[in-house]
Write a protein that holds these residues in place. Structure first.
Motif, PDB file in Angstrom:
ATOM      1  N   LYS A 126      25.437 -23.319 -33.549  1.00 54.69           N
ATOM      2  CA  LYS A 126      25.364 -23.083 -34.991  1.00 54.69           C
ATOM      3  C   LYS A 126      26.560 -23.743 -35.658  1.00 54.69           C
ATOM      4  CE  LYS A 126      23.574 -18.403 -34.128  1.00 54.69           C
ATOM      5  NZ  LYS A 126      23.833 -16.958 -34.378  1.00 54.69           N
ATOM      6  N   MET A 127      26.325 -24.396 -36.784  1.00 59.23           N
ATOM      7  CA  MET A 127      27.400 -25.072 -37.504  1.00 59.23           C
ATOM      8  C   MET A 127      27.343 -24.751 -38.986  1.00 59.23           C
ATOM      9  SD  MET A 127      26.751 -28.618 -35.499  1.00 59.23           S
ATOM     10  CE  MET A 127      25.167 -27.946 -34.976  1.00 59.23           C
ATOM     11  N   LEU A 128      28.512 -24.751 -39.593  1.00 56.97           N
ATOM     12  CA  LEU A 128      28.624 -24.618 -41.041  1.00 56.97           C
ATOM     13  C   LEU A 128      29.511 -25.746 -41.544  1.00 56.97           C
ATOM     14  CD1 LEU A 128      28.233 -23.097 -43.736  1.00 56.97           C
ATOM     15  CD2 LEU A 128      30.305 -21.788 -43.167  1.00 56.97           C
ATOM     16  N   PHE A 129      28.954 -26.605 -42.375  1.00 58.14           N
ATOM     17  CA  PHE A 129      29.705 -27.698 -42.988  1.00 58.14           C
ATOM     18  C   PHE A 129      30.082 -27.276 -44.409  1.00 58.14           C
ATOM     19  CE2 PHE A 129      27.205 -29.698 -39.667  1.00 58.14           C
ATOM     20  CZ  PHE A 129      28.090 -30.612 -39.112  1.00 58.14           C
ATOM     21  N   ILE A 130      31.383 -27.283 -44.701  1.00 58.35           N
ATOM     22  CA  ILE A 130      31.853 -26.814 -46.005  1.00 58.35           C
ATOM     23  C   ILE A 130      32.932 -27.738 -46.552  1.00 58.35           C
ATOM     24  CG2 ILE A 130      31.294 -24.372 -45.699  1.00 58.35           C
ATOM     25  CD1 ILE A 130      34.189 -23.899 -44.835  1.00 58.35           C
ATOM     26  N   HIS A 131      33.212 -27.581 -47.845  1.00 59.46           N
ATOM     27  CA  HIS A 131      34.254 -28.349 -48.512  1.00 59.46           C
ATOM     28  C   HIS A 131      35.636 -27.788 -48.170  1.00 59.46           C
ATOM     29  CE1 HIS A 131      31.287 -29.674 -51.930  1.00 59.46           C
ATOM     30  NE2 HIS A 131      30.872 -29.997 -50.718  1.00 59.46           N
ATOM     31  N   TYR A 225      24.519 -24.466 -43.568  1.00 65.64           N
ATOM     32  CA  TYR A 225      24.403 -24.030 -42.181  1.00 65.64           C
ATOM     33  C   TYR A 225      23.310 -24.862 -41.526  1.00 65.64           C
ATOM     34  CZ  TYR A 225      22.597 -20.992 -38.405  1.00 65.64           C
ATOM     35  OH  TYR A 225      22.136 -20.494 -37.212  1.00 65.64           O
ATOM     36  N   VAL A 226      23.528 -25.249 -40.270  1.00 64.67           N
ATOM     37  CA  VAL A 226      22.506 -26.009 -39.555  1.00 64.67           C
ATOM     38  C   VAL A 226      22.653 -25.739 -38.060  1.00 64.67           C
ATOM     39  CG1 VAL A 226      23.920 -28.111 -39.300  1.00 64.67           C
ATOM     40  CG2 VAL A 226      21.416 -28.291 -39.352  1.00 64.67           C
ATOM     41  N   THR A 227      21.545 -25.804 -37.353  1.00 67.15           N
ATOM     42  CA  THR A 227      21.568 -25.579 -35.912  1.00 67.15           C
ATOM     43  C   THR A 227      21.619 -26.901 -35.151  1.00 67.15           C
ATOM     44  OG1 THR A 227      19.154 -25.613 -35.721  1.00 67.15           O
ATOM     45  CG2 THR A 227      20.204 -23.467 -36.146  1.00 67.15           C
ATOM     46  N   LYS A 228      21.994 -26.773 -33.897  1.00 64.54           N
ATOM     47  CA  LYS A 228      22.008 -27.929 -33.000  1.00 64.54           C
ATOM     48  C   LYS A 228      20.621 -28.564 -32.907  1.00 64.54           C
ATOM     49  CE  LYS A 228      22.378 -26.862 -28.639  1.00 64.54           C
ATOM     50  NZ  LYS A 228      23.005 -26.489 -27.339  1.00 64.54           N
ATOM     51  N   GLN A 229      19.592 -27.722 -32.822  1.00 62.89           N
ATOM     52  CA  GLN A 229      18.233 -28.252 -32.686  1.00 62.89           C
ATOM     53  C   GLN A 229      17.846 -29.130 -33.866  1.00 62.89           C
ATOM     54  OE1 GLN A 229      19.203 -25.149 -32.184  1.00 62.89           O
ATOM     55  NE2 GLN A 229      18.004 -24.100 -30.593  1.00 62.89           N
ATOM     56  N   ARG A 230      18.294 -28.738 -35.069  1.00 64.77           N
ATOM     57  CA  ARG A 230      17.900 -29.522 -36.235  1.00 64.77           C
ATOM     58  C   ARG A 230      18.636 -30.860 -36.292  1.00 64.77           C
ATOM     59  NH1 ARG A 230      14.930 -27.914 -40.429  1.00 64.77           N
ATOM     60  NH2 ARG A 230      13.782 -26.936 -38.714  1.00 64.77           N
ATOM     61  N   ILE A 231      19.890 -30.894 -35.902  1.00 61.78           N
ATOM     62  CA  ILE A 231      20.588 -32.183 -35.839  1.00 61.78           C
ATOM     63  C   ILE A 231      19.956 -33.070 -34.776  1.00 61.78           C
ATOM     64  CG2 ILE A 231      22.779 -33.284 -35.194  1.00 61.78           C
ATOM     65  CD1 ILE A 231      24.213 -31.112 -36.731  1.00 61.78           C
ATOM     66  N   HIS A 232      19.506 -32.460 -33.685  1.00 58.45           N
ATOM     67  CA  HIS A 232      18.836 -33.220 -32.630  1.00 58.45           C
ATOM     68  C   HIS A 232      17.415 -33.619 -33.008  1.00 58.45           C
ATOM     69  CE1 HIS A 232      21.667 -31.814 -29.148  1.00 58.45           C
ATOM     70  NE2 HIS A 232      22.182 -32.778 -29.890  1.00 58.45           N
ATOM     71  N   HIS A 233      16.974 -33.261 -34.196  1.00 60.15           N
ATOM     72  CA  HIS A 233      15.701 -33.779 -34.714  1.00 60.15           C
ATOM     73  C   HIS A 233      15.756 -35.305 -34.792  1.00 60.15           C
ATOM     74  CE1 HIS A 233      11.959 -33.507 -37.058  1.00 60.15           C
ATOM     75  NE2 HIS A 233      12.468 -34.418 -37.866  1.00 60.15           N
ATOM     76  N   TYR A 234      16.981 -35.836 -34.904  1.00 60.46           N
ATOM     77  CA  TYR A 234      17.197 -37.280 -34.959  1.00 60.46           C
ATOM     78  C   TYR A 234      17.964 -37.723 -33.718  1.00 60.46           C
ATOM     79  CZ  TYR A 234      16.086 -36.140 -39.772  1.00 60.46           C
ATOM     80  OH  TYR A 234      15.467 -35.648 -40.890  1.00 60.46           O
ATOM     81  N   THR A 235      17.773 -38.949 -33.333  1.00 62.69           N
ATOM     82  CA  THR A 235      18.451 -39.465 -32.147  1.00 62.69           C
ATOM     83  C   THR A 235      19.914 -39.766 -32.456  1.00 62.69           C
ATOM     84  OG1 THR A 235      17.979 -41.791 -32.633  1.00 62.69           O
ATOM     85  CG2 THR A 235      16.297 -40.550 -31.409  1.00 62.69           C
ATOM     86  N   TYR A 236      20.687 -39.897 -31.395  1.00 65.07           N
ATOM     87  CA  TYR A 236      22.091 -40.285 -31.561  1.00 65.07           C
ATOM     88  C   TYR A 236      22.183 -41.647 -32.242  1.00 65.07           C
ATOM     89  CZ  TYR A 236      26.824 -41.786 -30.434  1.00 65.07           C
ATOM     90  OH  TYR A 236      28.112 -42.257 -30.524  1.00 65.07           O
TER      91      TYR A 236
END
Length: 313
Positions: A126-131, A225-236
């Motif tokens: 789990k990740m949270l990207f913030i300012h 907020y975003v999960t690892k699975q959603r970032i892995h929706h796209y390739t490296y």
């Protein structure tokens, strides 16, 4: 003759056992990558703040409590979240900037893409990207909000409803004098294409003319907020192409750097208006969150969770 296969810690050997001698023939078995231990605590939120000059880097005792807690510098034990801190001051990471370095490009976008590039193959769950100052865009604690996200949610804005963009046309930004298409629309087309999409079908689903009169609806200001699975929706490779484009002098045309584009962050601004498409998998003109409907924001957050932005049952 008896054949025995022995294996230990990824190395195996065949033992040929006969009446006179035993022969050992070594060979290698590749271990599944899933056995590799992650550097991140399992199922724990990792916060990636886009900090630049929001703190006094040389006076760590005065850093905000949310930052100190995530770095493990408080009395809170165990930590409910971890901070991964980048600095954008010193490529050599010398004191007081002795943290991983990220080039200072496109405001928060540069750090977000840096983290994805650096850790794609070992992302937190789990990740949270913030300012750098994460409280400007929300009346709630954005970290507490992220800790309250439901387990089945893969993307959620932690900004409050004040930051909802309602049907903003791409013509809100200047047009390219050469083809009369809004420069931000053209940048969005390029970004979505880099991620493998047929971009025009997403940006102009009804074949409207002119196409840059299509609308954008979604949460502004890129705190999510975003999960690892959603970032892995796209390739490296797709993320890497986006990361590399981040350093180019313009998104689609040198016109962006002329007077008409003065003060506009084309690349970062475009991502700010399309993260909900890229990671939320929503349409560009996403439906506005309506209370007590299937598109209520409370579908993202657990009401019973302490600090939840959705406290009603």
């Amino acid at each position: 003759m008896i054949v025995v296969i022995c294996g230990l810690l990824g190395t195996a050997a065949i033992l040929l056992i006969g009446t006179e001698k035993m022969q050992k023939i070594p060979f290698t078995i590749s271990l599944n990558n899933s056995f590799k231990q992650s550097k991140w605590p399992k199922n724990t939120l990792v916060v990636i703040p886009a900090i630049w000059k929001e703190i006094d880097w040389s006076n760590r005792t005065n850093w905000p409590s949310w930052l100190r807690e995530g770095l493990g510098w408080s009395n809170t034990n165990p930590r409910s979240y971890y901070i991964h801190l980048y600095q954008r001051m010193d490529p050599n990471s010398t004191i007081p900037y002795d943290w991983p370095y990220c080039p200072n490009v496109h405001e928060e976008t540069g750090i977000y893409l840096q983290f994805i590039r650096d850790h794609y193959h070992d992302l937190p769950d789990k990740m949270l990207f913030i300012h750098g100052n994460p409280f400007i865009h929300t009346s709630y604690n954005p970290i507490q909000s992220a800790l309250c996200v439901r387990d089945n949610v893969h993307f959620a804005s932690v900004n409050d409803v004040r930051e909802w963009i309602q049907k903003r046309p791409w013509t809100y930004w200047p047009q390219d004098p050469d083809d009369k298409v809004a420069l931000m629309y053209k940048c969005a087309k390029r970004i979505l294409t880099l991620l493998g999409y047929e971009a025009e079908l997403i940006l102009n689903p009804t074949s409207k003319t002119p196409k840059d009169e299509n609308l954008i609806s979604g949460f502004c200001c890129a705190q999510f907020y975003v999960t690892k699975q959603r970032i892995h929706h796209y390739t490296y490779e797709q993320w890497l192409s986006l990361y590399d484009a981040n350093f180019e002098p313009f998104c689609t045309t040198p016109r962006e750097n002329e007077q008409l584009g003065k003060g506009i962050q084309w690349f970062g601004g475009t991502l700010e208006h399309t993260w909900h498409v890229i990671l939320g998998l929503y349409p560009v003109d996403a439906p506005a969150p309506l209370i007590k409907t299937e598109i209520d924001r409370c579908q993202w957050f657990r009401p019973s969770c302490k600090g939840s932005p959705c406290t009603r049952e």
